[in-house]
Write a protein that holds these residues in place. Sequence first.
Motif, PDB file in Angstrom:
ATOM      1  N   ILE A  30     -88.758  27.544 -60.407  1.00  0.00           N
ATOM      2  CA  ILE A  30     -88.944  26.708 -59.214  1.00  0.00           C
ATOM      3  C   ILE A  30     -89.973  27.320 -58.268  1.00  0.00           C
ATOM      4  O   ILE A  30     -90.827  26.605 -57.706  1.00  0.00           O
ATOM      5  N   VAL A  31     -89.917  28.635 -58.065  1.00  0.00           N
ATOM      6  CA  VAL A  31     -90.898  29.294 -57.183  1.00  0.00           C
ATOM      7  C   VAL A  31     -92.305  29.153 -57.748  1.00  0.00           C
ATOM      8  O   VAL A  31     -93.259  28.849 -57.010  1.00  0.00           O
ATOM      9  N   THR A  32     -92.459  29.336 -59.058  1.00  0.00           N
ATOM     10  CA  THR A  32     -93.776  29.189 -59.676  1.00  0.00           C
ATOM     11  C   THR A  32     -94.254  27.747 -59.587  1.00  0.00           C
ATOM     12  O   THR A  32     -95.436  27.480 -59.318  1.00  0.00           O
ATOM     13  N   TRP A  33     -93.335  26.801 -59.799  1.00  0.00           N
ATOM     14  CA  TRP A  33     -93.696  25.382 -59.673  1.00  0.00           C
ATOM     15  C   TRP A  33     -94.188  25.080 -58.264  1.00  0.00           C
ATOM     16  O   TRP A  33     -95.231  24.423 -58.079  1.00  0.00           O
ATOM     17  N   ALA A  34     -93.478  25.571 -57.239  1.00  0.00           N
ATOM     18  CA  ALA A  34     -93.852  25.307 -55.855  1.00  0.00           C
ATOM     19  C   ALA A  34     -95.214  25.923 -55.519  1.00  0.00           C
ATOM     20  O   ALA A  34     -96.043  25.300 -54.843  1.00  0.00           O
ATOM     21  N   PHE A  35     -95.463  27.139 -56.014  1.00  0.00           N
ATOM     22  CA  PHE A  35     -96.746  27.791 -55.737  1.00  0.00           C
ATOM     23  C   PHE A  35     -97.901  27.019 -56.359  1.00  0.00           C
ATOM     24  O   PHE A  35     -98.922  26.751 -55.695  1.00  0.00           O
ATOM     25  N   VAL A  36     -97.766  26.661 -57.633  1.00  0.00           N
ATOM     26  CA  VAL A  36     -98.843  25.948 -58.318  1.00  0.00           C
ATOM     27  C   VAL A  36     -99.035  24.549 -57.748  1.00  0.00           C
ATOM     28  O   VAL A  36    -100.161  24.077 -57.575  1.00  0.00           O
ATOM     29  N   ARG A  37     -97.944  23.898 -57.406  1.00  0.00           N
ATOM     30  CA  ARG A  37     -98.026  22.510 -56.901  1.00  0.00           C
ATOM     31  C   ARG A  37     -98.529  22.439 -55.474  1.00  0.00           C
ATOM     32  O   ARG A  37     -99.381  21.596 -55.140  1.00  0.00           O
ATOM     33  N   LEU A  38     -98.037  23.301 -54.602  1.00  0.00           N
ATOM     34  CA  LEU A  38     -98.363  23.210 -53.177  1.00  0.00           C
ATOM     35  C   LEU A  38     -99.581  24.039 -52.796  1.00  0.00           C
ATOM     36  O   LEU A  38    -100.342  23.659 -51.901  1.00  0.00           O
ATOM     37  N   ARG A  39     -99.742  25.199 -53.458  1.00  0.00           N
ATOM     38  CA  ARG A  39    -100.866  26.071 -53.105  1.00  0.00           C
ATOM     39  C   ARG A  39    -102.104  25.764 -53.940  1.00  0.00           C
ATOM     40  O   ARG A  39    -103.221  25.704 -53.411  1.00  0.00           O
ATOM     41  N   GLN A  40    -101.911  25.570 -55.231  1.00  0.00           N
ATOM     42  CA  GLN A  40    -103.038  25.298 -56.115  1.00  0.00           C
ATOM     43  C   GLN A  40    -103.321  23.804 -56.262  1.00  0.00           C
ATOM     44  O   GLN A  40    -104.328  23.422 -56.838  1.00  0.00           O
ATOM     45  N   HIS A  41    -102.367  22.987 -55.784  1.00  0.00           N
ATOM     46  CA  HIS A  41    -102.497  21.522 -55.826  1.00  0.00           C
ATOM     47  C   HIS A  41    -102.681  21.019 -57.255  1.00  0.00           C
ATOM     48  O   HIS A  41    -103.515  20.156 -57.542  1.00  0.00           O
ATOM     49  N   GLN A  42    -101.904  21.609 -58.167  1.00  0.00           N
ATOM     50  CA  GLN A  42    -101.942  21.192 -59.567  1.00  0.00           C
ATOM     51  C   GLN A  42    -100.541  20.774 -60.016  1.00  0.00           C
ATOM     52  O   GLN A  42     -99.554  21.444 -59.706  1.00  0.00           O
ATOM     53  N   ARG A  43    -100.493  19.675 -60.722  1.00  0.00           N
ATOM     54  CA  ARG A  43     -99.218  19.218 -61.253  1.00  0.00           C
ATOM     55  C   ARG A  43     -98.794  20.113 -62.426  1.00  0.00           C
ATOM     56  O   ARG A  43     -99.644  20.554 -63.205  1.00  0.00           O
ATOM     57  N   ASN A  44     -97.492  20.346 -62.546  1.00  0.00           N
ATOM     58  CA  ASN A  44     -96.970  21.134 -63.671  1.00  0.00           C
ATOM     59  C   ASN A  44     -95.534  20.697 -63.960  1.00  0.00           C
ATOM     60  O   ASN A  44     -94.901  20.010 -63.140  1.00  0.00           O
ATOM     61  N   ASN A  45     -95.019  21.083 -65.092  1.00  0.00           N
ATOM     62  CA  ASN A  45     -93.703  20.602 -65.544  1.00  0.00           C
ATOM     63  C   ASN A  45     -92.595  21.638 -65.369  1.00  0.00           C
ATOM     64  O   ASN A  45     -91.539  21.521 -65.994  1.00  0.00           O
ATOM     65  N   LEU A  46     -92.806  22.671 -64.554  1.00  0.00           N
ATOM     66  CA  LEU A  46     -91.800  23.722 -64.427  1.00  0.00           C
ATOM     67  C   LEU A  46     -90.527  23.233 -63.753  1.00  0.00           C
ATOM     68  O   LEU A  46     -89.426  23.670 -64.119  1.00  0.00           O
ATOM     69  N   LEU A  47     -90.641  22.346 -62.770  1.00  0.00           N
ATOM     70  CA  LEU A  47     -89.439  21.815 -62.127  1.00  0.00           C
ATOM     71  C   LEU A  47     -88.632  20.988 -63.113  1.00  0.00           C
ATOM     72  O   LEU A  47     -87.396  21.105 -63.180  1.00  0.00           O
ATOM     73  N   ALA A  48     -89.316  20.156 -63.900  1.00  0.00           N
ATOM     74  CA  ALA A  48     -88.630  19.358 -64.914  1.00  0.00           C
ATOM     75  C   ALA A  48     -87.995  20.255 -65.968  1.00  0.00           C
ATOM     76  O   ALA A  48     -86.884  19.981 -66.453  1.00  0.00           O
ATOM     77  N   THR A  49     -88.696  21.354 -66.314  1.00  0.00           N
ATOM     78  CA  THR A  49     -88.139  22.301 -67.278  1.00  0.00           C
ATOM     79  C   THR A  49     -86.873  22.946 -66.742  1.00  0.00           C
ATOM     80  O   THR A  49     -85.883  23.101 -67.471  1.00  0.00           O
ATOM     81  N   ALA A  50     -86.888  23.329 -65.460  1.00  0.00           N
ATOM     82  CA  ALA A  50     -85.708  23.943 -64.843  1.00  0.00           C
ATOM     83  C   ALA A  50     -84.524  22.978 -64.850  1.00  0.00           C
ATOM     84  O   ALA A  50     -83.383  23.369 -65.139  1.00  0.00           O
ATOM     85  N   ILE A  51     -84.795  21.704 -64.555  1.00  0.00           N
ATOM     86  CA  ILE A  51     -83.727  20.697 -64.561  1.00  0.00           C
ATOM     87  C   ILE A  51     -83.177  20.503 -65.970  1.00  0.00           C
ATOM     88  O   ILE A  51     -81.959  20.416 -66.181  1.00  0.00           O
ATOM     89  N   LEU A  52     -84.080  20.452 -66.963  1.00  0.00           N
ATOM     90  CA  LEU A  52     -83.650  20.298 -68.349  1.00  0.00           C
ATOM     91  C   LEU A  52     -82.775  21.471 -68.786  1.00  0.00           C
ATOM     92  O   LEU A  52     -81.733  21.277 -69.431  1.00  0.00           O
ATOM     93  N   LEU A  53     -83.168  22.687 -68.434  1.00  0.00           N
ATOM     94  CA  LEU A  53     -82.386  23.872 -68.802  1.00  0.00           C
ATOM     95  C   LEU A  53     -81.025  23.853 -68.118  1.00  0.00           C
ATOM     96  O   LEU A  53     -80.023  24.263 -68.714  1.00  0.00           O
ATOM     97  N   ASP A  54     -80.978  23.371 -66.871  1.00  0.00           N
ATOM     98  CA  ASP A  54     -79.691  23.277 -66.172  1.00  0.00           C
ATOM     99  C   ASP A  54     -78.767  22.263 -66.850  1.00  0.00           C
ATOM    100  O   ASP A  54     -77.547  22.467 -66.918  1.00  0.00           O
ATOM    101  N   VAL A  55     -79.349  21.172 -67.351  1.00  0.00           N
ATOM    102  CA  VAL A  55     -78.547  20.183 -68.092  1.00  0.00           C
ATOM    103  C   VAL A  55     -77.979  20.826 -69.356  1.00  0.00           C
ATOM    104  O   VAL A  55     -76.812  20.605 -69.722  1.00  0.00           O
ATOM    105  N   ILE A  56     -78.808  21.635 -70.039  1.00  0.00           N
ATOM    106  CA  ILE A  56     -78.334  22.338 -71.240  1.00  0.00           C
ATOM    107  C   ILE A  56     -77.202  23.292 -70.877  1.00  0.00           C
ATOM    108  O   ILE A  56     -76.188  23.371 -71.584  1.00  0.00           O
ATOM    109  N   PHE A  57     -77.351  24.018 -69.768  1.00  0.00           N
ATOM    110  CA  PHE A  57     -76.301  24.941 -69.333  1.00  0.00           C
ATOM    111  C   PHE A  57     -74.997  24.191 -69.046  1.00  0.00           C
ATOM    112  O   PHE A  57     -73.911  24.619 -69.441  1.00  0.00           O
ATOM    113  N   ILE A  58     -75.095  23.060 -68.364  1.00  0.00           N
ATOM    114  CA  ILE A  58     -73.904  22.282 -68.022  1.00  0.00           C
ATOM    115  C   ILE A  58     -73.213  21.763 -69.284  1.00  0.00           C
ATOM    116  O   ILE A  58     -71.984  21.816 -69.415  1.00  0.00           O
TER     117      ILE A  58
END
Length: 272
Positions: A30-58
């Motif tokens: 999430i921290v890396t996603w926020a840095f790349v998205r807000l500071r570098q202004h580039q879209r990335n899939n890290l937030l979606a990956t984190a959500i997917l992994l949380d679904v797997i954990f659940i």
Amino acid sequence: MKIGHKFLNQIFSLNSLSTKGILLINVVLIVTWAFVRLRQHQRNNLLATAILLDVIFIAYYASLFGMYILSMPYAEAILLDGFERYMASTVILNLFIGAIALVRVLDRQQFEQNFAKRDTQAFKSATTKNIYQIATLVTGFFAITMMYSEITGTKFTNEMNHNTLPLQMSRVSKQWTHLNHRKVLIVDPEVVDVNDYYAGYVGRYWYFTDKAVGQEDFMMTPKIFKRTVEQYQYVAIPESHRTFTVLTKKVFHQHVVTGLFKVTKHGLIRMH
């Protein structure tokens, strides 16, 4: 309800190693996603990956809880026996998945996007070059250190466990791979292995039978000993048992130490 309450306490406890691993994975992604998205202004899939992994954990939490309440004896389930061991498998798996996504996103942040053209000059500035080189050196150092530690630990464990019951069984007989109902007596001189049913457990899986029994106590008369042995079809002796050897000598006039034997009316026949 008691198992469920303890299960939730374990999940939300910061003392849980698996919980720390899950939090670490989420924070890094999430921290890396926020840095790349807000500071570098580039879209990335890290937030979606984190959500997917949380679904797997659940989902894994749900399946693990189902195992505790449906398959495991209450005395073991109420202690959440093996919880961290079970969770370690999915934490490591999701750590690997998250690392793949993280490396791909970080790779896109490189100054030179064409991998074939990357060299020591392909950096935005001397500062980013130094950061990359130092980070690579430090990461390599820790990777080699941890790998060496893991190899050393595995070697030590193998040396310490060279005489465990499963390895002893492999030295005296081949493993049976067809389901059967043969009665097998596992002669084990270790009282602990017999009292906690470990010897019988190993015997059932090694010989693929539901009628393997471990026994240590053979302080009995020759007559009772003969009757006891003849209740079984096979006798497995993974480690020498002095009392069993002496009684076998008296009853069957045979000297046996270790091995797998077939029980007959005339004595014990060694199996190869």
